[in-house]
Scaffold this motif. Sequence first.
Motif, PDB file in Angstrom:
ATOM      1  N   UNK A   9      35.360  54.909  72.283  1.00 11.54           N
ATOM      2  CA  UNK A   9      34.986  53.899  71.286  1.00 11.54           C
ATOM      3  C   UNK A   9      35.845  52.667  71.483  1.00 11.54           C
ATOM      4  N   UNK A  10      35.336  51.523  71.029  1.00 10.88           N
ATOM      5  CA  UNK A  10      36.116  50.290  71.058  1.00 10.88           C
ATOM      6  C   UNK A  10      35.795  49.480  69.813  1.00 10.88           C
ATOM      7  N   UNK A  11      36.723  48.593  69.451  1.00 13.67           N
ATOM      8  CA  UNK A  11      36.533  47.754  68.274  1.00 13.67           C
ATOM      9  C   UNK A  11      37.289  46.444  68.496  1.00 13.67           C
ATOM     10  N   UNK A  12      36.561  45.351  68.655  1.00 20.67           N
ATOM     11  CA  UNK A  12      37.158  44.019  68.689  1.00 20.67           C
ATOM     12  C   UNK A  12      36.791  43.357  67.372  1.00 20.67           C
ATOM     13  N   UNK A  13      37.809  42.992  66.602  1.00 20.35           N
ATOM     14  CA  UNK A  13      37.582  42.517  65.241  1.00 20.35           C
ATOM     15  C   UNK A  13      36.948  41.134  65.212  1.00 20.35           C
ATOM     16  N   UNK A  14      35.884  41.008  64.444  1.00 15.20           N
ATOM     17  CA  UNK A  14      35.234  39.712  64.228  1.00 15.20           C
ATOM     18  C   UNK A  14      35.670  39.114  62.891  1.00 15.20           C
ATOM     19  N   UNK A  15      36.343  39.914  62.069  1.00 20.44           N
ATOM     20  CA  UNK A  15      36.994  39.455  60.840  1.00 20.44           C
ATOM     21  C   UNK A  15      38.304  40.220  60.732  1.00 20.44           C
ATOM     22  N   UNK A  24      35.617  60.901  64.166  1.00 19.14           N
ATOM     23  CA  UNK A  24      34.690  61.801  64.876  1.00 19.14           C
ATOM     24  C   UNK A  24      35.017  61.882  66.361  1.00 19.14           C
ATOM     25  N   UNK A  25      36.305  62.010  66.671  1.00 15.49           N
ATOM     26  CA  UNK A  25      36.738  62.110  68.064  1.00 15.49           C
ATOM     27  C   UNK A  25      36.280  63.455  68.619  1.00 15.49           C
ATOM     28  N   UNK A  26      35.536  63.458  69.724  1.00 13.86           N
ATOM     29  CA  UNK A  26      35.048  64.727  70.282  1.00 13.86           C
ATOM     30  C   UNK A  26      36.192  65.548  70.871  1.00 13.86           C
ATOM     31  N   UNK A  27      35.967  66.844  70.989  1.00 14.68           N
ATOM     32  CA  UNK A  27      37.012  67.732  71.531  1.00 14.68           C
ATOM     33  C   UNK A  27      36.751  68.075  72.989  1.00 14.68           C
ATOM     34  N   UNK A  28      36.120  67.182  73.721  1.00 16.06           N
ATOM     35  CA  UNK A  28      35.700  67.454  75.093  1.00 16.06           C
ATOM     36  C   UNK A  28      36.658  66.937  76.157  1.00 16.06           C
ATOM     37  N   UNK A  29      37.809  66.423  75.749  1.00 18.17           N
ATOM     38  CA  UNK A  29      38.766  65.860  76.697  1.00 18.17           C
ATOM     39  C   UNK A  29      40.077  66.638  76.643  1.00 18.17           C
ATOM     40  N   UNK A  30      40.982  66.322  77.545  1.00 16.65           N
ATOM     41  CA  UNK A  30      42.307  66.931  77.568  1.00 16.65           C
ATOM     42  C   UNK A  30      43.286  66.123  76.730  1.00 16.65           C
ATOM     43  N   UNK A  31      43.296  64.792  76.926  1.00 18.11           N
ATOM     44  CA  UNK A  31      44.246  63.900  76.270  1.00 18.11           C
ATOM     45  C   UNK A  31      43.507  62.704  75.679  1.00 18.11           C
ATOM     46  N   UNK A  32      44.197  61.977  74.790  1.00 17.81           N
ATOM     47  CA  UNK A  32      43.669  60.748  74.211  1.00 17.81           C
ATOM     48  C   UNK A  32      44.610  59.584  74.493  1.00 17.81           C
ATOM     49  N   UNK A 104      50.112  43.709  73.310  1.00 23.21           N
ATOM     50  CA  UNK A 104      49.486  44.843  73.977  1.00 23.21           C
ATOM     51  C   UNK A 104      50.298  46.114  73.711  1.00 23.21           C
ATOM     52  N   UNK A 105      49.593  47.222  73.677  1.00 25.46           N
ATOM     53  CA  UNK A 105      50.284  48.489  73.490  1.00 25.46           C
ATOM     54  C   UNK A 105      49.415  49.666  73.852  1.00 25.46           C
ATOM     55  N   UNK A 106      50.060  50.822  73.934  1.00 20.14           N
ATOM     56  CA  UNK A 106      49.345  52.055  74.260  1.00 20.14           C
ATOM     57  C   UNK A 106      49.958  53.212  73.496  1.00 20.14           C
ATOM     58  N   UNK A 107      49.110  54.068  72.979  1.00 22.73           N
ATOM     59  CA  UNK A 107      49.499  55.309  72.322  1.00 22.73           C
ATOM     60  C   UNK A 107      48.870  56.436  73.125  1.00 22.73           C
ATOM     61  N   UNK A 108      49.669  57.433  73.505  1.00 21.00           N
ATOM     62  CA  UNK A 108      49.184  58.546  74.332  1.00 21.00           C
ATOM     63  C   UNK A 108      49.396  59.853  73.586  1.00 21.00           C
ATOM     64  N   UNK A 109      48.333  60.654  73.481  1.00 23.65           N
ATOM     65  CA  UNK A 109      48.404  61.949  72.791  1.00 23.65           C
ATOM     66  C   UNK A 109      47.883  63.017  73.751  1.00 23.65           C
ATOM     67  N   UNK A 172      40.263  56.078  74.569  1.00 22.99           N
ATOM     68  CA  UNK A 172      39.821  56.752  75.797  1.00 22.99           C
ATOM     69  C   UNK A 172      40.104  58.236  75.708  1.00 22.99           C
ATOM     70  N   UNK A 173      39.224  59.026  76.279  1.00 18.66           N
ATOM     71  CA  UNK A 173      39.477  60.444  76.498  1.00 18.66           C
ATOM     72  C   UNK A 173      39.815  60.634  77.961  1.00 18.66           C
ATOM     73  N   UNK A 174      40.726  61.563  78.241  1.00 15.06           N
ATOM     74  CA  UNK A 174      41.126  61.844  79.626  1.00 15.06           C
ATOM     75  C   UNK A 174      40.794  63.287  79.945  1.00 15.06           C
TER      76      UNK A 174
END
Length: 177
Positions: A9-15, A24-32, A104-109, A172-174
């Motif tokens: 998913x992505x979200x660029x704010x227009x307001x 509703x993050x799917x459980x089909x990936x290893x990491x986020x 800029x930043x990144x969060x890894x789970x 992103x899902x990894x």
Amino acid sequence: MPPTYTLIASNTLTTSAASVTFSSIPNTFTDLVVRFNGKSSGALNTYTGYFTLNSTGSNLYSVTRINALNGAFTVTSDRTSNANDIANLVFIGDASGTSNVFTPGEIYIPNYTAANNKPISSITFAEQNNTTGYDWTQVGAGLWRSNNAVTSISIFPGGGTSFQTGSSFFLYGIKNS
């Protein structure tokens, strides 16, 4: 095989917005991974953003961070058993900086669906590009003490501010196989 990033998913704010939530993050990936370019509406040099997982508080979070402000290194530990969010793990630039400069930043789970505690890492860079020459770099490690899979992530700019128009967020899902 190298890891594969898939945009969920992505979200660029227009307001402006008080927060951004990926749900509703799917459980089909290893990491986020959450990547963002954010800017707050406040007038201080930087705000300590924060985030929650699955809209939970209840004393489930801890964080340790290492940061550099204008080249001076410090170690700050907020490691406590009573944190209600992952506070101070991300920094958000503010309205005092140049209008088109976002943080800029990144969060890894990793292993976000496992039935154990979830480690979290982050890195952010706040460069205001203004007359004060304010810059901030921070790396951090956090922990969400829950056996539940991560199904939502909510990010807040901190300081009672809002994210400015143009702030962008990407989830992103990894898959490691």
